[in-house]
Motif scaffolding. Sequence first.
Motif, PDB file in Angstrom:
ATOM      1  N   THR A  28       0.885  -1.254  -0.031  1.00  0.00           N
ATOM      2  CA  THR A  28       0.054   0.051   0.220  1.00  0.00           C
ATOM      3  C   THR A  28       0.892   1.328   0.073  1.00  0.00           C
ATOM      4  O   THR A  28       0.474   2.264  -0.603  1.00  0.00           O
ATOM      5  CB  THR A  28      -0.752  -0.039   1.417  1.00  0.00           C
ATOM      6  OG1 THR A  28      -1.551  -1.036   1.362  1.00  0.00           O
ATOM      7  CG2 THR A  28      -1.949   1.165   1.246  1.00  0.00           C
ATOM      8  N   LEU A  31       2.384   2.061  -3.526  1.00  0.00           N
ATOM      9  CA  LEU A  31       0.907   2.531  -4.395  1.00  0.00           C
ATOM     10  C   LEU A  31       0.964   4.057  -4.032  1.00  0.00           C
ATOM     11  O   LEU A  31       0.844   4.899  -4.894  1.00  0.00           O
ATOM     12  CB  LEU A  31      -0.240   1.767  -4.159  1.00  0.00           C
ATOM     13  CG  LEU A  31      -0.062   0.247  -4.822  1.00  0.00           C
ATOM     14  CD1 LEU A  31      -1.508  -0.195  -4.314  1.00  0.00           C
ATOM     15  CD2 LEU A  31      -0.068   0.406  -6.217  1.00  0.00           C
ATOM     16  N   LEU A  32       0.780   4.257  -2.700  1.00  0.00           N
ATOM     17  CA  LEU A  32       0.513   5.599  -2.242  1.00  0.00           C
ATOM     18  C   LEU A  32       1.836   6.649  -2.768  1.00  0.00           C
ATOM     19  O   LEU A  32       1.547   7.610  -2.865  1.00  0.00           O
ATOM     20  CB  LEU A  32       0.270   5.715  -0.677  1.00  0.00           C
ATOM     21  CG  LEU A  32      -0.953   5.411  -0.221  1.00  0.00           C
ATOM     22  CD1 LEU A  32      -0.999   5.397   1.289  1.00  0.00           C
ATOM     23  CD2 LEU A  32      -2.328   6.103  -0.898  1.00  0.00           C
ATOM     24  N   LYS A  34       3.746   6.219  -5.216  1.00  0.00           N
ATOM     25  CA  LYS A  34       3.582   6.486  -6.678  1.00  0.00           C
ATOM     26  C   LYS A  34       2.562   7.628  -6.902  1.00  0.00           C
ATOM     27  O   LYS A  34       2.902   8.586  -7.644  1.00  0.00           O
ATOM     28  CB  LYS A  34       3.042   5.216  -7.430  1.00  0.00           C
ATOM     29  CG  LYS A  34       4.342   4.199  -7.649  1.00  0.00           C
ATOM     30  CD  LYS A  34       3.809   3.350  -8.706  1.00  0.00           C
ATOM     31  CE  LYS A  34       4.746   2.293  -8.945  1.00  0.00           C
ATOM     32  NZ  LYS A  34       4.655   0.832  -8.712  1.00  0.00           N
ATOM     33  N   LYS A  35       1.429   7.588  -6.213  1.00  0.00           N
ATOM     34  CA  LYS A  35       0.502   8.352  -6.378  1.00  0.00           C
ATOM     35  C   LYS A  35       0.816   9.870  -6.020  1.00  0.00           C
ATOM     36  O   LYS A  35       0.303  10.789  -6.521  1.00  0.00           O
ATOM     37  CB  LYS A  35      -0.755   7.750  -5.878  1.00  0.00           C
ATOM     38  CG  LYS A  35      -2.167   8.711  -6.007  1.00  0.00           C
ATOM     39  CD  LYS A  35      -3.393   7.986  -5.645  1.00  0.00           C
ATOM     40  CE  LYS A  35      -4.425   8.496  -6.079  1.00  0.00           C
ATOM     41  NZ  LYS A  35      -4.874   8.343  -7.332  1.00  0.00           N
ATOM     42  N   TYR A  36       1.610  10.005  -4.842  1.00  0.00           N
ATOM     43  CA  TYR A  36       1.678  11.353  -4.297  1.00  0.00           C
ATOM     44  C   TYR A  36       3.048  11.713  -4.703  1.00  0.00           C
ATOM     45  O   TYR A  36       3.406  12.652  -3.710  1.00  0.00           O
ATOM     46  CB  TYR A  36       1.414  11.284  -2.876  1.00  0.00           C
ATOM     47  CG  TYR A  36      -0.262  10.877  -2.841  1.00  0.00           C
ATOM     48  CD1 TYR A  36      -1.184  12.195  -3.052  1.00  0.00           C
ATOM     49  CD2 TYR A  36      -1.025   9.915  -2.270  1.00  0.00           C
ATOM     50  CE1 TYR A  36      -2.581  11.823  -3.152  1.00  0.00           C
ATOM     51  CE2 TYR A  36      -2.381   9.773  -2.386  1.00  0.00           C
ATOM     52  CZ  TYR A  36      -3.082  10.901  -2.541  1.00  0.00           C
ATOM     53  OH  TYR A  36      -4.538  10.680  -2.730  1.00  0.00           O
ATOM     54  N   GLU A  40       9.512   5.931  -3.655  1.00  0.00           N
ATOM     55  CA  GLU A  40       9.075   4.592  -3.497  1.00  0.00           C
ATOM     56  C   GLU A  40       9.799   3.755  -2.881  1.00  0.00           C
ATOM     57  O   GLU A  40       9.536   2.854  -2.093  1.00  0.00           O
ATOM     58  CB  GLU A  40       8.626   3.903  -4.963  1.00  0.00           C
ATOM     59  CG  GLU A  40       7.639   4.473  -5.649  1.00  0.00           C
ATOM     60  CD  GLU A  40       7.460   4.083  -6.990  1.00  0.00           C
ATOM     61  OE1 GLU A  40       7.675   2.911  -7.306  1.00  0.00           O
ATOM     62  OE2 GLU A  40       7.274   5.120  -8.102  1.00  0.00           O
ATOM     63  N   ASN A 146      -7.409   7.851  -2.392  1.00  0.00           N
ATOM     64  CA  ASN A 146      -7.360   7.837  -3.739  1.00  0.00           C
ATOM     65  C   ASN A 146      -7.376   9.361  -4.338  1.00  0.00           C
ATOM     66  O   ASN A 146      -6.846   9.406  -5.522  1.00  0.00           O
ATOM     67  CB  ASN A 146      -8.297   6.806  -4.659  1.00  0.00           C
ATOM     68  CG  ASN A 146      -8.322   5.598  -4.494  1.00  0.00           C
ATOM     69  OD1 ASN A 146      -7.184   5.006  -4.481  1.00  0.00           O
ATOM     70  ND2 ASN A 146      -9.384   4.883  -4.251  1.00  0.00           N
ATOM     71  N   GLN A 147      -8.025   9.973  -3.571  1.00  0.00           N
ATOM     72  CA  GLN A 147      -8.192  11.455  -3.938  1.00  0.00           C
ATOM     73  C   GLN A 147      -7.013  12.500  -3.366  1.00  0.00           C
ATOM     74  O   GLN A 147      -6.590  13.423  -3.932  1.00  0.00           O
ATOM     75  CB  GLN A 147      -9.524  12.145  -3.630  1.00  0.00           C
ATOM     76  CG  GLN A 147     -10.704  11.003  -3.729  1.00  0.00           C
ATOM     77  CD  GLN A 147     -10.782  10.728  -5.305  1.00  0.00           C
ATOM     78  OE1 GLN A 147     -10.659  11.378  -6.142  1.00  0.00           O
ATOM     79  NE2 GLN A 147     -11.253   9.448  -5.645  1.00  0.00           N
ATOM     80  N   ASP A 148      -7.156  12.377  -1.943  1.00  0.00           N
ATOM     81  CA  ASP A 148      -6.308  13.281  -1.320  1.00  0.00           C
ATOM     82  C   ASP A 148      -5.841  12.816   0.158  1.00  0.00           C
ATOM     83  O   ASP A 148      -6.571  12.485   1.023  1.00  0.00           O
ATOM     84  CB  ASP A 148      -7.667  14.313  -0.699  1.00  0.00           C
ATOM     85  CG  ASP A 148      -7.031  15.793  -0.199  1.00  0.00           C
ATOM     86  OD1 ASP A 148      -6.148  15.733   0.588  1.00  0.00           O
ATOM     87  OD2 ASP A 148      -7.832  16.701  -0.152  1.00  0.00           O
ATOM     88  N   LEU A 149      -4.654  12.981   0.045  1.00  0.00           N
ATOM     89  CA  LEU A 149      -3.569  12.288   1.183  1.00  0.00           C
ATOM     90  C   LEU A 149      -3.967  13.121   2.488  1.00  0.00           C
ATOM     91  O   LEU A 149      -4.035  12.296   3.458  1.00  0.00           O
ATOM     92  CB  LEU A 149      -2.012  12.561   0.627  1.00  0.00           C
ATOM     93  CG  LEU A 149      -1.138  11.999   1.952  1.00  0.00           C
ATOM     94  CD1 LEU A 149      -1.134  10.580   1.739  1.00  0.00           C
ATOM     95  CD2 LEU A 149       0.355  12.507   1.274  1.00  0.00           C
TER      96      LEU A 149
END
Length: 187
Positions: A28, A31-32, A34-36, A40, A146-149
């Motif tokens: 997890t 993934l987070l 990468k997203k934010y 990594e 998924n939208q906002d850390l």
Amino acid sequence: MEREAALEIVQKQLTPHRYQHTLGVMETAVLLAKKYGVDEKKAELAAIFHDYAKFRDKEEMKSIIVEQKMDPELLEYNGELWHAPVGAYLAEKEAGVTDPEILDAIRYHTSGRPKMTKLEKVIYLADYIEPGRHFPGVEDVREIANQDLNQALIEAIKNTIVFLMKKNQRIFPLTFLTYNDLVKKED
Ligand code: DGI
Ligand code: FE
Ligand code: FE
Ligand code: FE
């Protein structure tokens, strides 16, 4: 340190169930990250070591808190809080993790702290929403993540505080300070 070497070190410290949790946090957190836009590799290593000290003897943890001059207030609160700062210390001392950003992510993964780095937020949140977690409200936090850390983190910390208060548990002041710091930024 490479992932496989780190996992081997950590597996020896954990029960099979807690090791599965660690693998979930690792997956997890990557993934987070990468997203934010978080490193990594740092997220991966911090996740692997985040619960390193989870099963240390309470008396050993107490001694480390005192001898290493960690916040003495920790000792006035639930012993479940101790494995985070003690884990940062032992991950460095025993396992040779040296990156201060990774060590801080381990250190603050239970309470958070004001002005958390993005790496610290990713680890806190990954710990909360990894696939093995099944408590009420976790699905909402997964969606928000998924939208906002920051918003996801606020929800996670709020749920934690409310959960503890419902059990009449005392809240570690740093946990409240973390919540206030994040909410302030939303004003
Ligand atoms: O180690 P984990 O179970 O993966 O999760 P964690 O390190 O986030 O939390 C460990 C425990 O600490 C969990 O049962 C909730 C508790 N906790 C978190 N913040 C506080 C707290 N307990 C008290 N008393 N006060 C807090 O502020
Ligand atoms: Fe933990
Ligand atoms: Fe947590
Ligand atoms: Fe954990």
